[in-house]
Design a protein around this motif. Structure first.
Motif, mmCIF file in Angstrom:
data_model
loop_
_atom_site.group_PDB
_atom_site.id
_atom_site.type_symbol
_atom_site.label_atom_id
_atom_site.label_comp_id
_atom_site.label_asym_id
_atom_site.label_seq_id
_atom_site.Cartn_x
_atom_site.Cartn_y
_atom_site.Cartn_z
ATOM 1 N N THR A 83 0.831 -1.201 0.000
ATOM 2 C CA THR A 83 0.000 0.000 0.000
ATOM 3 C C THR A 83 0.862 1.246 0.000
ATOM 4 O O THR A 83 0.565 2.229 -0.693
ATOM 5 C CB THR A 83 -0.938 0.005 1.218
ATOM 6 N N SER A 84 1.957 1.223 0.769
ATOM 7 C CA SER A 84 2.868 2.370 0.788
ATOM 8 C C SER A 84 3.413 2.644 -0.607
ATOM 9 O O SER A 84 3.430 3.790 -1.081
ATOM 10 C CB SER A 84 4.024 2.113 1.758
ATOM 11 N N GLY A 85 3.868 1.593 -1.290
ATOM 12 C CA GLY A 85 4.388 1.771 -2.640
ATOM 13 C C GLY A 85 3.332 2.227 -3.619
ATOM 14 O O GLY A 85 3.590 3.066 -4.488
ATOM 15 N N THR A 86 2.121 1.688 -3.486
ATOM 16 C CA THR A 86 1.028 2.065 -4.383
ATOM 17 C C THR A 86 0.664 3.533 -4.227
ATOM 18 O O THR A 86 0.544 4.265 -5.213
ATOM 19 C CB THR A 86 -0.202 1.186 -4.109
ATOM 20 N N LEU A 87 0.476 3.972 -2.987
ATOM 21 C CA LEU A 87 0.077 5.355 -2.746
ATOM 22 C C LEU A 87 1.201 6.328 -3.097
ATOM 23 O O LEU A 87 0.957 7.423 -3.607
ATOM 24 C CB LEU A 87 -0.328 5.537 -1.282
ATOM 25 N N ALA A 88 2.442 5.937 -2.831
ATOM 26 C CA ALA A 88 3.572 6.811 -3.143
ATOM 27 C C ALA A 88 3.749 7.008 -4.636
ATOM 28 O O ALA A 88 4.319 8.020 -5.075
ATOM 29 C CB ALA A 88 4.852 6.234 -2.545
ATOM 30 N N SER A 89 3.249 6.071 -5.441
ATOM 31 C CA SER A 89 3.380 6.208 -6.898
ATOM 32 C C SER A 89 2.256 7.040 -7.512
ATOM 33 O O SER A 89 2.195 7.194 -8.729
ATOM 34 C CB SER A 89 3.407 4.822 -7.549
ATOM 35 N N GLY A 90 1.371 7.573 -6.666
ATOM 36 C CA GLY A 90 0.347 8.488 -7.165
ATOM 37 C C GLY A 90 -1.020 7.881 -7.380
ATOM 38 O O GLY A 90 -1.942 8.571 -7.822
ATOM 39 N N ILE A 91 -1.202 6.593 -7.086
ATOM 40 C CA ILE A 91 -2.526 5.963 -7.229
ATOM 41 C C ILE A 91 -3.473 6.599 -6.210
ATOM 42 O O ILE A 91 -3.165 6.652 -5.016
ATOM 43 C CB ILE A 91 -2.427 4.446 -7.004
ATOM 44 N N PRO A 92 -4.655 7.079 -6.630
ATOM 45 C CA PRO A 92 -5.513 7.906 -5.767
ATOM 46 C C PRO A 92 -6.395 7.108 -4.805
ATOM 47 O O PRO A 92 -7.603 7.325 -4.727
ATOM 48 C CB PRO A 92 -6.359 8.673 -6.781
ATOM 49 N N LEU A 93 -5.798 6.186 -4.066
ATOM 50 C CA LEU A 93 -6.537 5.436 -3.062
ATOM 51 C C LEU A 93 -6.115 5.896 -1.669
ATOM 52 O O LEU A 93 -5.161 6.656 -1.519
ATOM 53 C CB LEU A 93 -6.295 3.930 -3.241
ATOM 54 N N GLY A 94 -6.811 5.423 -0.634
ATOM 55 C CA GLY A 94 -6.568 5.888 0.719
ATOM 56 C C GLY A 94 -5.753 4.913 1.545
ATOM 57 O O GLY A 94 -5.639 3.733 1.219
ATOM 58 N N ARG A 95 -5.183 5.402 2.644
ATOM 59 C CA ARG A 95 -4.391 4.565 3.537
ATOM 60 C C ARG A 95 -5.183 4.102 4.754
ATOM 61 O O ARG A 95 -4.715 3.257 5.511
ATOM 62 C CB ARG A 95 -3.158 5.336 4.009
ATOM 63 N N GLU A 96 -6.384 4.650 4.972
ATOM 64 C CA GLU A 96 -7.119 4.344 6.201
ATOM 65 C C GLU A 96 -7.673 2.923 6.210
ATOM 66 O O GLU A 96 -7.569 2.214 7.214
ATOM 67 C CB GLU A 96 -8.270 5.359 6.394
#
Length: 582
Positions: A125-138
């Motif tokens: 999830t960290s890698g996905t969100l850091a690459s700009g994918i517009p999903l949430g971490r919650e």
């Protein structure tokens, strides 16, 4: 079989505690459970803080929004493709949001979440969100928190029931740290994860949430998730506009939910060997949009802050609303790791800001600024998409620390929840779990806890038909059985149930040499789960017109656990028929 399920939730050797500790846990399990709750709150709080810091710092190093246009295109594609391979190869249970998987662990997997899944969820999830994918971490934080609770409970040798009780404890701790909203975290764990606001774990959930929130304040300070100006109601006539916002928020929630579920169903039907490549579809869509509109990259909390403080034009709000809706739907449906909490807040803020801007321009002096409507819009979209209206109200209240926002928020949330429930009756998390073959218990089945259950009348399956049998062979076997219907299995497991009358009709029509595969019609078939009431069993037998139904796992609808026959139910209630099957 049931024995297989029980074996699955037993700890492995390296989890097995010493005999002295096991004796202590058995004698003082309640006190140990309380201490474990505190420990979970602290550990989850630290982990979520690490999740936040890692995501933000890693994202800053490869931030595509301040880079050349080609990087805005390439980074999301490469990130989603690489994370998709890791998810497919090593962490298959770490795809998606994490909330449906957390509920599955509670209701269908004996409270078990593996260490591999926790690690995969955290890093992928960290890698996905850091690459700009517009999903949430919650949402992923919820699964990570529940996974830590599950691992700790099994490591300490707690009973299976106590391990299951720790799942909402870890979930509440995660939400408290992720949103900086301890009260909303308690409500979410009870309202959404457990489905019961009066659950016995209330005290433990509160304690873990408070502990996790304290760790967040200790490590990152007490800065709110969003800096919000003071809310004010200019005119009582605004309540009508808030109701309109609720209507639009409900329709937006329906569009979001239906499109996401439909597209995800399409991706799930594709060959399994393409799973590793599918997330790149979402990355490509996000990258193309990011090439032209950089604001679409990432979850976009900074832009939510701009809207809340009236620093964004209405045209950009509408554009981001449309593009983010597409980006989130495709990214999630294609199998990227990330949640829908953050996107729901973003969409709601853009919708509310646009409605507020238009209303303020039309009725100046009678309508508040766009920021007030963006704030209410966040709760409105959350209530419509996630279907947790109480959590939504308390969450926005904790974010603003302003009681004046409660009334318009409740009005808008109620309308949104009603519209969303009317057009999309099943909540999104239940359908997502169902698409994965996990059948979560409904509210009705949880309420009927005092009734006799299917597992009390269930017995092992000794008679079963296979899909490669001919109709003639199946007919001979069925005639030797005392049941009028037998379960049918294929390479995936149980695939249906075949009536004796159906076989006789097929034989009479000259189809004796055909395979039973021809009798399988779609994915759906009548079945039961071990924790359902016998009342449900009788109703489903009557609806299907059979005297027996297969009992399948909630975690895998094709996994046969046993069979329940009408005579078994009658025998349990004291009526012994002469032809009761062995």
């Amino acid at each position: 079989m049931i024995s297989d399920v029980k074996e699955e939730i037993k700890p492995s050797r390296w989890w097995t505690p010493s005999q002295r500790w096991a004796a202590l846990v058995k004698q003082r399990e309640e006190q140990v459970f309380l201490l474990v709750t505190l420990l979970i709150g602290a550990l989850v709080g630290v982990t979520v803080v690490g999740f936040i810091v890692l995501t933000e710092r890693f994202g800053a190093r490869i931030d595509a929004t301040v880079a050349a246009a080609w990087r805005r295109l390439v980074v999301p594609i490469v990130g989603s493709l690489s994370m998709g391979f890791l998810l497919y190869k090593y962490f298959p249970d770490a795809r998606g949001s994490g909330v449906p998987q957390t509920k599955a662990a509670l209701f269908a997997r004996g409270g078990r979440i593996s260490l591999r899944t926790v690690l995969g969820k955290f890093f992928c999830t960290s890698g996905t969100l850091a690459s700009g994918i517009p999903l949430g971490r919650e949402g992923p934080s919820v699964q990570v928190g529940a996974g830590i609770a599950s691992l700790l409970g099994r490591w300490l040798g707690l009973s299976p029931e106590k391990i299951k009780a720790l799942i909402p404890v870890g979930a509440a701790a995660a939400v408290a740290a992720a949103f900086n909203t301890p009260l909303a975290a308690v409500l979410f764990a009870l309202e959404e994860v457990v489905g019961d606001l009066h659950a016995p774990v209330l005290g433990s959930v509160v304690l873990a949430s408070a502990t996790s929130w304290a760790m967040l304040r200790l490590l990152l300070g007490n800065d709110p998730l969003f800096k919000v100006p003071q809310y004010q109601l200019v005119s009582p006539a605004e309540f009508f506009i808030y109701a309109v916002l609720g209507l639009l928020g409900g329709l937006l929630s329906v569009a979001f939910t239906k499109s996401l579920l439909k597209l995800r169903e399409y991706f799930l039907r594709l060959p399994r060997k393409t799973r590793w490549l599918q997330p790149a579809v979402g990355g490509a869509v996000v990258g193309i949009m990011g090439w032209f509109v950089p604001q679409t990259l990432g979850v976009g909390y900074s832009y939510v802050g701009h809207v809340l403080n009236g620093a964004m034009a209405v045209r950009l709000m509408v554009l981001l609303l449309a593009l983010k809706l597409i980006g989130v739907v495709v990214s999630y449906a294609s199998g990227n790791a990330g949640g829908i909490f953050g996107p729901a807040l973003f969409l709601g803020a853009m919708l509310g800001g646009a409605v507020g801007s238009i209303a303020h321009n039309l009725f100046q002096g009678h309508v508040a600024t766009a920021g007030a409507y963006a704030l209410v819009g966040m709760g409105t979209a959350f209530a419509g998409i996630v279907r947790a209206p109480m959590t939504s109200v308390v969450m926005i209240f904790e974010i603003t620390r302003d009681y004046a926002v409660i009334v318009p928020l409740m009005i808008s949330n109620l309308v949104s929840f009603f519209v969303s429930s009317h057009f999309q009756r099943q909540p999104i998390y239940e359908v997502l779990a169902y698409q994965d073959g996990i059948h979560l218990p409904s509210a009705e089945s949880r309420i009927s806890s005092g009734q006799r259950r299917v597992f009390q009348a269930m017995r092992p399956t000794t008679e079963i038909l296979t899909a490669d049998m001919t109709i003639q062979d199946a007919l001979e076997k069925a005639r030797d059985s005392r049941l009028e219907a037998l379960p049918l299995s294929n390479e995936r497991g149980v695939a249906g149930i075949v009536k004796l009358a159906t076989l006789e009709k097929a034989a009479a029509d000259g189809d004796s040499n055909k395979k039973l595969t021809d009798l399988i019609e779609g994915e759906e078939f009548p079945h039961l789960h071990a924790d359902q009431s016998l009342t449900v069993a009788l109703e489903r037998m009557g609806s299907a017109g059979v005297d027996a139904l297969p009992v399948v796992s909630r975690a895998d609808v094709h996994k046969l656990e046993g069979i329940v026959a009408l005579q078994d139910v009658m025998k349990l209630y004291g009526f012994v028929a002469q032809n009761t099957p062995d």
